[in-house]
Design a protein around this motif. Sequence first.
Motif, mmCIF file in Angstrom:
data_model
loop_
_atom_site.group_PDB
_atom_site.id
_atom_site.type_symbol
_atom_site.label_atom_id
_atom_site.label_comp_id
_atom_site.label_asym_id
_atom_site.label_seq_id
_atom_site.Cartn_x
_atom_site.Cartn_y
_atom_site.Cartn_z
ATOM 1 N N PHE A 1 -6.303 5.457 -3.046
ATOM 2 C CA PHE A 1 -5.809 6.704 -2.491
ATOM 3 C C PHE A 1 -5.120 7.539 -3.563
ATOM 4 C CE2 PHE A 1 -2.812 9.438 -0.273
ATOM 5 C CZ PHE A 1 -3.715 10.137 0.506
ATOM 6 N N LEU B 1 -8.978 9.369 9.731
ATOM 7 C CA LEU B 1 -7.856 8.578 9.223
ATOM 8 C C LEU B 1 -6.862 8.264 10.336
ATOM 9 C CD1 LEU B 1 -7.022 10.047 5.710
ATOM 10 C CD2 LEU B 1 -7.400 7.659 6.268
ATOM 11 N N PRO C 1 0.792 -1.218 0.000
ATOM 12 C CA PRO C 1 0.000 0.000 0.000
ATOM 13 C C PRO C 1 0.835 1.284 0.000
ATOM 14 C CG PRO C 1 0.121 -0.859 2.207
ATOM 15 C CD PRO C 1 0.894 -1.807 1.363
ATOM 16 N N LEU C 2 2.098 1.207 0.331
ATOM 17 C CA LEU C 2 2.834 2.464 0.480
ATOM 18 C C LEU C 2 3.231 3.062 -0.858
ATOM 19 C CD1 LEU C 2 5.128 2.144 3.591
ATOM 20 C CD2 LEU C 2 3.311 3.780 3.138
ATOM 21 N N GLY D 1 -8.013 -3.024 5.228
ATOM 22 C CA GLY D 1 -6.572 -2.970 5.365
ATOM 23 C C GLY D 1 -5.781 -2.795 4.099
ATOM 24 N N VAL E 1 -5.502 -0.365 0.169
ATOM 25 C CA VAL E 1 -6.121 0.569 -0.766
ATOM 26 C C VAL E 1 -5.947 0.089 -2.198
ATOM 27 C CG1 VAL E 1 -6.005 2.656 0.624
ATOM 28 C CG2 VAL E 1 -4.016 1.955 -0.702
ATOM 29 N N TYR F 1 -7.442 9.555 -5.240
ATOM 30 C CA TYR F 1 -7.796 10.801 -4.539
ATOM 31 C C TYR F 1 -6.815 11.906 -4.918
ATOM 32 C CZ TYR F 1 -7.826 14.255 -0.838
ATOM 33 O OH TYR F 1 -7.831 15.421 -0.167
ATOM 34 N N VAL F 2 -5.518 11.567 -4.871
ATOM 35 C CA VAL F 2 -4.507 12.586 -5.152
ATOM 36 C C VAL F 2 -4.657 13.097 -6.589
ATOM 37 C CG1 VAL F 2 -2.053 13.048 -5.270
ATOM 38 C CG2 VAL F 2 -2.951 11.540 -3.506
ATOM 39 N N VAL G 1 -12.428 6.310 1.436
ATOM 40 C CA VAL G 1 -11.144 5.611 1.384
ATOM 41 C C VAL G 1 -10.722 5.213 2.787
ATOM 42 C CG1 VAL G 1 -8.703 5.871 0.845
ATOM 43 C CG2 VAL G 1 -10.415 6.734 -0.733
ATOM 44 N N ALA G 2 -10.865 6.179 3.693
ATOM 45 C CA ALA G 2 -10.464 5.917 5.072
ATOM 46 C C ALA G 2 -11.218 4.720 5.643
ATOM 47 C CB ALA G 2 -10.718 7.164 5.915
ATOM 48 N N LEU G 3 -12.513 4.716 5.420
ATOM 49 C CA LEU G 3 -13.319 3.632 5.975
ATOM 50 C C LEU G 3 -12.945 2.298 5.335
ATOM 51 C CD1 LEU G 3 -16.816 5.312 6.274
ATOM 52 C CD2 LEU G 3 -15.131 4.871 8.057
ATOM 53 N N ARG H 1 -5.790 0.193 14.223
ATOM 54 C CA ARG H 1 -6.928 -0.617 13.853
ATOM 55 C C ARG H 1 -6.779 -2.082 14.233
ATOM 56 N NH1 ARG H 1 -7.103 -2.998 9.027
ATOM 57 N NH2 ARG H 1 -5.066 -3.496 8.216
ATOM 58 N N TYR I 1 -10.137 1.457 4.044
ATOM 59 C CA TYR I 1 -8.840 1.017 4.534
ATOM 60 C C TYR I 1 -8.972 0.448 5.940
ATOM 61 C CZ TYR I 1 -3.933 0.837 5.611
ATOM 62 O OH TYR I 1 -2.692 0.373 5.956
ATOM 63 N N HIS I 2 -9.768 1.122 6.706
ATOM 64 C CA HIS I 2 -9.996 0.640 8.058
ATOM 65 C C HIS I 2 -10.629 -0.748 8.031
ATOM 66 C CE1 HIS I 2 -11.298 0.339 12.168
ATOM 67 N NE2 HIS I 2 -12.560 0.224 11.770
#
Lengths: 488, 500, 104, 427
Positions: free
Chosen positions: A132, C46, A70-71, A187, A189, A135-136, A179-181, C52, A183-184
């Motif tokens: 993500f 975030l 993901p990074l 785990g 993106v 998004y950018v 996206v945040a949700l 998490r 990922y949460h």
Amino acid sequence: MGAMFTTIPWASALILLPLAGGMICFLWPRMVNALGLITVFATALSVIGLGWQIINDGVYHHPIGGWGAPLGIDLYADGLSLLMLSMTALVGICISIYSTAYFKREHTTRFWPLWLFLLGALNALFLSADIFNVYVTFELMGLAAVALVALAGGRDALGGAMRYLLAALLGSLAYLLGVALLYHGFGTVDIALLSQRVEPSPVLWATLGLMSAGLLLKTALFPLHFWLPPAHASAPAPVSALLSALVVKASFYILLRLWLEIFEPVVDDKSVASLLGLLGAAAVIWGSVQALRQTRLKLLIAYSTVAQIGYLFLAFPLAAAAGVTAWSAAVYLAVSHALAKAAMFLAAGNLIHFGGHDRIADLDRVVQRLPLTAGAFALAGVSIMGLPPSGGFIGKWLMLEAALTQERWDLVAVMILGGLLAGAYIFKVLGYAFTQADITHESKTVPASMEWAALLLAMGAILLGFLAVPVLSLVGIGDPFGVSEVRP
Amino acid sequence: MNWDAWLPLLVILSSLLPGLIIFALAEERVRLRTVLNLSGALIKLALVGWMLWGVYNGNHYETRLALLPNLDLVLRAGPLSLFFVTLSAVLWMVTTVYAIGYLEGSPHRSRFFGFFSLCVTTTVGVALAGNLITFLLFYELLTLATYPLLVHRGTEAARRAGRTYLAYTIFGGALLLLGTAWLYSITGTLEFAPQGGFLNGIGKEHHPALIIIFILLIAGFGVKAALVPLHGWLPKAMVAPAPVSALLHAVAVVKAGAFGIVRVVYDVFGVEFAADLGVTGPLAWLAAFTIIYGSLRALFQDDLKRRLAFSTVSQVSYITLGVAIAGPIATIGGVVHLVHQGLMKITLFFCAGNLAETLGIHKISEMNGVGRRMPWTMAAFTIGAFGMIGAPPIAGFITKWYLGLGALEVGQDWVIFVLAGSSLLNAAYFLPILHRAWFQEPPDAWPEEHNFGRKETAWALLLPPVLTAILALAVGLLVTLPFSPLEWAKLIAAREFYQP
Amino acid sequence: MSTAFLYALVGMGLFSLGLYALIVHTHLLRKILALNVMGSGVFLVLVALAKRTGEIQPDPVPHAMVITGIVVAVSATALALTLTLKLNEETGRAELPDEQRESH
Amino acid sequence: MNADIYAILLLLVVAWPLLLAIPALHSRLPWSRHLAIIPAAMLTVLPGDASLELSWLLFGTGFAVNSETRWILLMTVAIWFTAATLSKPSMRDHGNHATPFFFLTLTGNLGAILATDLISFFSFATLMGYSFYGLLIQDSNDEVRRAGRLYIIFLVVADLLLFEALLLAAFTTEDLRYEAVREAMAGASSLQFYLWMVLIGFALKAGVWPAHLWLLATYRSVQRSTALLLMGVPVAMGLLGAVRWLPLGEFDIQGTSEVIQIMGIVAFLYAAQKLIRRPALKILPAWITIAVTGMFIAALGAGLAHPAIWRQYEYLSYPFIAFMGILLATLTFFTSRLQDSPQSINLPSPRMAAFHLWVARCFNTLQRWTKESLFGFQSYWSSTWLKTLKQIQRMLDWQKPEGFVGEWSARITLFVLVGLALAWLAA
């Protein structure tokens, strides 16, 4: 040679070239036209290179710098991305040629960097493999687009730009929350990973709502289209063309990807798809009626965009039983709309350039003096109306086929009605090409490049009507529509 | 290299390419434009002649390009297609000559002749289409190509007429699209086949849908074929220049609609299958009603072109009627009327154009004694008018003859009365015109006379109607010769519609 | 209910609050501020959700996202402010002009 | 050799006058009207039978001359020659607008005589009928025009009926030559229908009572040469057509033949009654014509009833028609000579005027009805009751013009209608 050709990282070039070109244009404002054109053509070449790779080797996947999700940033290209990239390149070239003649000197120095950034953002978006990054690229795209709208100056343009900016930011934030949700919840993106991991849960529902809302706002689906007509109508002609042809499609593309990869397999409930279809239908009708009511040419074209976007969403409720056909239809419609609408806005730009206004009722003196432009508008209109032979017709035919096999008469009716209304508003304009007007009007000459750019795009939209077989087989690379069902 | 496979495409290109070049020509390059027009028309005629001979001897010409997966763009030259292609090619030639004479010195001629060529191109495409989607494609293009011709004058009336035309035709096109797509979703093919081959395997549960599809398709074509109540655009379209009206009524638009109906009944549904569905009967009644209604309306028009327009409404439905009666002989009558009506109606419109252009006459009430001023024009008009009435031995008689016999053959005697009524009404609205033209005293001055020296009008205006009038007479007189329209229609019926 | 979840809820609250303000207020500066509040809300979510898995080390990815997001938010705000200023110059007011009027 | 000359001559009889119809040609030839008749005259005097098959023309045409047609031809040539002499004192035919119609009518007339099949006969008769209109109204005063209108209405209806009859015949037999049709129709199921259509059609064309109205009207009003032609062109041709088309001598048609005989006799009696009451001298030949045609129809009825008798006396019918034509023409010629003063262009009789009024009214009413039924829906809905009532009243008005119902014309109309209804029932 072939081997070397395939080893070049074309995808990275697609993103880096325009960004670098934009920087250079910014730093070197004297030769901005030449630099810009070179960059756009180089980018188009890269698309061809990438296409070569994909056709030979199948789906392209490239982790930049070897980091991986993901990074890191992953690049991914299948037939669908390639089609979108080609569309961007083609429309981009024509608009670029047009712009060299359209803008005054002081505007070019601002237009080119912004446009190249926008191009880079678009390419990046179509190549993105994780949500993500999307998004950018959205934000980069949005900011560049807003600045481009504001380029025209004046009350309307600034107001339109501001409205657009607020809507775009709101959409992005909603998307980012989604996206945040996600990922949460799962785990990652990466879209491909997500598609394996997602399972029905409240988080997924919340995500679906947030992301869809954000993307719909950006795509300007009825009733979230309020920002589009002022922005698209008040921007300079090439910018309007870019926005209507490409930028709107970008968010639709993402919605399509997310839907196909993440939501559709999981969401059993058909209500979401039905809702999207309903909104699409409403958009078709509402946008067309509004377009018909306009007295200004650019507003008419802008509302036509609202209507045409509606068509794309009709695919959602149809996909359940006729997935490939419906999605192919939507994609085909999107691409042909891009070509046709760009041609239309450019043609409108020519008319305004020539006559100094865009009041439809006074267009007669103008249209007759610019036969090429009138031709471009007419040909583009043919595609928008969905008359054969044009890309619009092929798209509409496929969509009709999908609807008819499922006996969705409501959608069939909407499609037919939308076509009729489109005919009405296109010919509302074209009728003025044949009046007996005295040519007493003050006028400027229109450079040939501007007329031909519009005409080329329009001819492209028509030509697309004959390329359905190769284009559809191209889109099929990597099986983006998931299901390999047998056609009826 | 197999040329046979490309001949149909070449026929289309022979008018498309000159048309595209003409668009780019400057207004004052009259000579080059004329050369382009005429050479295109000649090449087309030659190609069509070649194919006629080939098809007569049993050859096949087919061009096939992929349009969609499983759906091709097919151009196929069979007897029926060639019948219509020949009509268009011949009349295009004639009308081009006429248009060159008619538009001499008027503005926007490059635009006009460009669209003129496109119009013929699309008509030929309609004729050669080998499946429904190709047909649809050219049919819609025809709408687009004729619109600029229709509004060519650019007056407010022309624009209104153009709007009406579009409203009707685009609506018709939408119905057609719907019907076609629906048919495709049921059958998975759209290929034209004699006796509607592909529909025979369709289960009973689809029959209601097929009936609706039939209605949709017929309504779609009926708009252009001016079937009542879809005929409203035709009389309004009379504001167009005379060559356009001539082309519109005799070859292009109206005829394309009628041709579409022929295709739907015979090559999509198959006449027996359509009769089983019970749709041909109502179609025949509708056609009969249109025939009578058009004639009745024509009675009350003082504007010459409007009267002729309503006459077209009536006459074109003969084709539909012949097709809907659904017997071999009636079919011959209907199909042959494609050509017969074209020859007669184009003559009448040319003559109307000559009157307007030479003497400024637009109304029937202004036509007193015009036969003495323009005897050749009015002689041609007289032949056309008597042909419409069905007087022997002009083309119209042959049509009525076969329609009547065909109706008797299948026991639909009521058709005879429709034919009789129509003839009576035709006489009622054509004979007064002839009476005025030949037997009334001419006025002291014509409304707007142009000087053509000792001739009655320009050669380019006079020759076309005389030629088409002679043709209309000849196809009736020499009806039994091989390659006469009637013999060819018999060939069509024997080879395509009623194969043993 | 964990602290992280509480933070996330607060983030959600901020988001909603911002949305409300964005819709209700006409002054552009307030709208821009509202957007920033919304942005902060999202960032808060975030950051909060980064914890998490119950491990001690929080997930670094959302943090990276937040940093990117902040950069984006700053540039967007800058653009928005510039536009507001221009609009103010043009119309004398810091509000969105009405829908396009018929004449120029 | 001889056959070739005959073939060329037969073709010339028809083609030569047709060619002369072109103004550029006949205006340059002296005595063109007389010249046009020359081939026909030659054919009359040459002995022997001859025929010519033109299978490429129409559905296969043929011309033939034999002893029967020669009678008719003789009569026709004589009448046309007289008419040509009467109508054209000068040598050159310049600027006379009726001249082309003279030639066209002549062509039609000669073609119809020589034709050997139904379609050719019909075609030439049509050409003759419509061109004759041009000759009729060359004077172009109001009365002539009214008469011309009557003529053309009768002609159109007659042609329609004959066309339908032709269709029935073609449906029954492929071969449309006279003998073949006679034989085929004699046994056909559509015989009654065919019979009545042919009879009514030719009765209309020949001006047989009760369709004599147009004959009277035109006879009254046209000039001498044309009045002469009336006897040879429509009347004689109508009778000839009936003889050729009807299935005479093949089949005993009971019932119908009696009706026909009665009608013929009534026609004769009616005309005789008129003659006894001594009409004006000028109109005398017209009434005689009506009487004679009535007799002829009665004879035809008898022929239908007794095939054997007809076969025996059939050969007489052609000379009869020929003599009748010549006789009547001569009569016309002399009566008009006797009355060749300006006053003789007499006013329309009140009866005729009433009839014309009635026709005009009918036509207007028909026109109004159609108009109203076509366009009137809107106005119908918006109109008040009073207006509607008025409309109804207006529509009823035509039925009660003063004394009209007592007039002949209504009875005649009724009669025709009854005839039609009978034909319908019989079929």
